[in-house]
Design a protein around this motif. Structure first.
Motif, PDB file in Angstrom:
ATOM      1  N   MET A   1       0.706  -1.232  -0.065  1.00 55.18           N
ATOM      2  CA  MET A   1      -0.162   0.106   0.022  1.00 55.18           C
ATOM      3  C   MET A   1       0.968   1.295  -0.110  1.00 55.18           C
ATOM      4  O   MET A   1       1.844   1.443   0.613  1.00 55.18           O
ATOM      5  CB  MET A   1      -1.100  -0.019   1.208  1.00 55.18           C
ATOM      6  N   LYS A   2       0.507   2.104  -0.842  1.00 58.36           N
ATOM      7  CA  LYS A   2       1.169   3.439  -0.961  1.00 58.36           C
ATOM      8  C   LYS A   2       0.428   4.316   0.016  1.00 58.36           C
ATOM      9  O   LYS A   2      -0.572   4.217   0.643  1.00 58.36           O
ATOM     10  CB  LYS A   2       1.131   4.149  -2.168  1.00 58.36           C
ATOM     11  N   ALA A   3       1.094   5.785   0.417  1.00 55.35           N
ATOM     12  CA  ALA A   3       0.718   6.608   1.412  1.00 55.35           C
ATOM     13  C   ALA A   3       1.006   7.844   0.587  1.00 55.35           C
ATOM     14  O   ALA A   3       1.822   7.912   0.064  1.00 55.35           O
ATOM     15  CB  ALA A   3       1.385   6.412   2.849  1.00 55.35           C
ATOM     16  N   MET A   4      -0.116   8.888   1.340  1.00 62.19           N
ATOM     17  CA  MET A   4       0.473  10.217   0.569  1.00 62.19           C
ATOM     18  C   MET A   4       0.307  11.122   1.921  1.00 62.19           C
ATOM     19  O   MET A   4      -0.482  11.019   2.820  1.00 62.19           O
ATOM     20  CB  MET A   4      -0.917  10.652  -0.311  1.00 62.19           C
ATOM     21  N   GLY A  45       5.987  -0.242   8.015  1.00 58.93           N
ATOM     22  CA  GLY A  45       6.155  -0.891   6.719  1.00 58.93           C
ATOM     23  C   GLY A  45       5.603  -0.494   5.426  1.00 58.93           C
ATOM     24  O   GLY A  45       5.454  -1.137   4.438  1.00 58.93           O
ATOM     25  N   ILE A  46       5.148   0.710   5.644  1.00 59.57           N
ATOM     26  CA  ILE A  46       4.360   1.448   4.534  1.00 59.57           C
ATOM     27  C   ILE A  46       5.672   2.391   3.742  1.00 59.57           C
ATOM     28  O   ILE A  46       6.159   3.269   4.403  1.00 59.57           O
ATOM     29  CB  ILE A  46       3.347   2.257   4.808  1.00 59.57           C
ATOM     30  N   GLY A  47       6.394   1.817   2.842  1.00 59.04           N
ATOM     31  CA  GLY A  47       7.579   2.573   2.129  1.00 59.04           C
ATOM     32  C   GLY A  47       7.421   3.399   0.744  1.00 59.04           C
ATOM     33  O   GLY A  47       8.621   3.841   0.706  1.00 59.04           O
ATOM     34  N   ASP A  48       6.542   3.254   0.451  1.00 59.75           N
ATOM     35  CA  ASP A  48       6.399   4.101  -0.740  1.00 59.75           C
ATOM     36  C   ASP A  48       5.353   5.524  -0.669  1.00 59.75           C
ATOM     37  O   ASP A  48       4.190   5.234  -0.504  1.00 59.75           O
ATOM     38  CB  ASP A  48       5.537   3.069  -1.818  1.00 59.75           C
ATOM     39  N   ILE A  49       5.706   6.464  -0.411  1.00 60.73           N
ATOM     40  CA  ILE A  49       5.228   7.681  -0.013  1.00 60.73           C
ATOM     41  C   ILE A  49       5.230   8.678  -0.942  1.00 60.73           C
ATOM     42  O   ILE A  49       6.316   9.211  -1.501  1.00 60.73           O
ATOM     43  CB  ILE A  49       5.792   8.042   1.482  1.00 60.73           C
ATOM     44  N   LEU A  96      -0.102   7.318  -6.999  1.00 58.82           N
ATOM     45  CA  LEU A  96      -0.826   6.535  -6.141  1.00 58.82           C
ATOM     46  C   LEU A  96      -1.201   5.067  -6.516  1.00 58.82           C
ATOM     47  O   LEU A  96      -1.414   4.288  -6.064  1.00 58.82           O
ATOM     48  CB  LEU A  96      -1.826   7.402  -5.610  1.00 58.82           C
ATOM     49  N   VAL A  97      -1.407   5.254  -7.991  1.00 56.96           N
ATOM     50  CA  VAL A  97      -2.120   4.006  -8.651  1.00 56.96           C
ATOM     51  C   VAL A  97      -0.942   3.024  -8.951  1.00 56.96           C
ATOM     52  O   VAL A  97      -0.002   3.615  -9.574  1.00 56.96           O
ATOM     53  CB  VAL A  97      -2.890   4.735 -10.024  1.00 56.96           C
ATOM     54  N   ALA A  98      -1.153   1.898  -8.463  1.00 57.35           N
ATOM     55  CA  ALA A  98      -0.267   0.951  -8.721  1.00 57.35           C
ATOM     56  C   ALA A  98      -0.387   0.309 -10.182  1.00 57.35           C
ATOM     57  O   ALA A  98       0.618   0.269 -10.983  1.00 57.35           O
ATOM     58  CB  ALA A  98      -0.084  -0.302  -7.854  1.00 57.35           C
ATOM     59  N   ASP A  99      -1.102   0.296 -10.672  1.00 56.74           N
ATOM     60  CA  ASP A  99      -1.358  -0.305 -12.122  1.00 56.74           C
ATOM     61  C   ASP A  99      -2.958   0.568 -12.868  1.00 56.74           C
ATOM     62  O   ASP A  99      -4.000   0.131 -12.413  1.00 56.74           O
ATOM     63  CB  ASP A  99      -2.070  -1.762 -12.065  1.00 56.74           C
ATOM     64  N   PRO A 100      -2.421   1.425 -13.908  1.00 53.89           N
ATOM     65  CA  PRO A 100      -3.425   2.139 -14.394  1.00 53.89           C
ATOM     66  C   PRO A 100      -4.861   1.377 -14.986  1.00 53.89           C
ATOM     67  O   PRO A 100      -5.807   1.838 -14.941  1.00 53.89           O
ATOM     68  CB  PRO A 100      -2.876   3.011 -15.204  1.00 53.89           C
ATOM     69  N   PRO A 126      -4.981  -4.426   7.661  1.00 57.74           N
ATOM     70  CA  PRO A 126      -6.017  -5.295   7.475  1.00 57.74           C
ATOM     71  C   PRO A 126      -7.255  -4.635   6.778  1.00 57.74           C
ATOM     72  O   PRO A 126      -7.835  -5.212   6.128  1.00 57.74           O
ATOM     73  CB  PRO A 126      -6.240  -5.869   8.777  1.00 57.74           C
ATOM     74  N   ARG A 127      -7.615  -3.554   7.257  1.00 59.52           N
ATOM     75  CA  ARG A 127      -8.695  -2.762   6.871  1.00 59.52           C
ATOM     76  C   ARG A 127      -8.489  -2.372   5.319  1.00 59.52           C
ATOM     77  O   ARG A 127      -9.489  -2.525   4.463  1.00 59.52           O
ATOM     78  CB  ARG A 127      -8.762  -1.512   7.409  1.00 59.52           C
ATOM     79  N   ALA A 128      -7.380  -2.173   4.847  1.00 60.58           N
ATOM     80  CA  ALA A 128      -7.141  -1.680   3.456  1.00 60.58           C
ATOM     81  C   ALA A 128      -7.215  -3.011   2.726  1.00 60.58           C
ATOM     82  O   ALA A 128      -7.787  -2.788   1.620  1.00 60.58           O
ATOM     83  CB  ALA A 128      -5.384  -1.193   3.472  1.00 60.58           C
ATOM     84  N   ALA A 129      -6.807  -4.217   3.272  1.00 59.97           N
ATOM     85  CA  ALA A 129      -6.791  -5.457   2.403  1.00 59.97           C
ATOM     86  C   ALA A 129      -8.329  -5.779   2.472  1.00 59.97           C
ATOM     87  O   ALA A 129      -8.618  -5.922   1.164  1.00 59.97           O
ATOM     88  CB  ALA A 129      -5.949  -6.558   3.184  1.00 59.97           C
ATOM     89  N   ALA A 130      -9.296  -5.395   3.087  1.00 64.22           N
ATOM     90  CA  ALA A 130     -10.598  -5.837   3.058  1.00 64.22           C
ATOM     91  C   ALA A 130     -11.320  -4.881   2.151  1.00 64.22           C
ATOM     92  O   ALA A 130     -12.283  -5.231   1.555  1.00 64.22           O
ATOM     93  CB  ALA A 130     -11.134  -5.501   4.380  1.00 64.22           C
TER      94      ALA A 130
END
Length: 238
Positions: A1-4, A45-49, A96-100, A126-130
């Motif tokens: 997951m990415k973060a902003m 563990g969120i490393g793409d910001i 932020l989009v992993a795959d357009p 877990p919430r993000a995964a859900a």
């Protein structure tokens, strides 16, 4: 997951401190406000910001660099003028989009660069995964008890974790949220768009959930608040 991390605001209430320093780079406890956030995300563990910026944005990039010193990758979304929250997200959406090509959308975490909190971002994984793959784009907001400067709160939270516009105890949005990228795909890049209609729309449609955080949380908005936070952090045992 990415973060902003939102860092585009001018920080009017922080003047004169922000006349020559972007608000997220103001320091408390020996670190800038935005670095506290970067380190908290890294621990989760969120490393793409992605960091958006407008006022003195070049100084933010110069101070933080590519993020390698914090063990993360930092990228930047520049705004000529602050585009407000939804407009800022739309501007940063390509980062932020992993795959357009993924029509199901991507879930990302967004936090304000000028809050200070002990909230553990790992709780949101877990919430993000859900939320991933939901038929309808959803959001999940972290709510906090109403601070003195905002006694009326923003939204209510029921016992099942659903956000409501009215009814029950009203809480304040803690500027920490999970969002589906599809919520912002129709906004033109560079358009100034407020976030409130998106919150209200998702809540009305039953697509917004929330949780309550009763731990430490501060929206650092004035020089007095910054000074108080600095004293508190420096008083902590080493």
């Amino acid at each position: 997951m990415k973060a902003m991390i939102f860092a585009a605001g001018r920080g009017e209430r922080m003047r004169p401190l922000t006349d020559h320093c972007p608000k997220p780079l103001l320091e408390a406890g020996g670190k800038s406000l935005v670095v506290w956030q970067i380190e908290a995300l890294a621990r989760a563990g969120i490393g793409d910001i992605v960091i958006n910026h407008a006022w003195l944005g070049d100084r933010i990039e110069a101070a933080l660099g590519d993020g390698s010193r914090y063990g993360v990758r930092l990228r930047y979304s520049a705004e000529t003028t602050a585009l407000e929250t939804a407009g800022g997200i739309a501007q940063a959406l390509p980062l932020l989009v992993a795959d357009p090509a993924n029509e199901a959308g991507d879930i990302f975490l967004a936090v304000s660069g000028d809050i200070h909190t002990d909230y553990d971002y790992r709780r949101l994984l877990p919430r993000a995964a859900a939320m991933a793959g939901s038929a309808e784009p959803r959001m999940h907001l972290v709510m906090v008890p109403n601070p003195p400067f905002h006694p009326s709160g923003d939204f209510a939270l029921d016992d099942d974790g659903r956000l409501l516009l009215d009814g029950g105890e009203r809480l304040t949005f803690g500027n920490i949220g999970l969002y589906d990228t599809r919520l912002f795909s129709a906004i033109a890049r560079g358009e100034k768009v407020a976030m409130t209609p998106y919150y209200r729309g998702a809540i009305t449609a039953g697509h917004a959930t929330g949780e309550r955080h009763d731990g430490h949380w501060e929206n650092v908005g004035t020089p007095a608040q910054l000074a108080a936070l600095d004293r508190s952090l420096r008083a902590r045992p080493a």
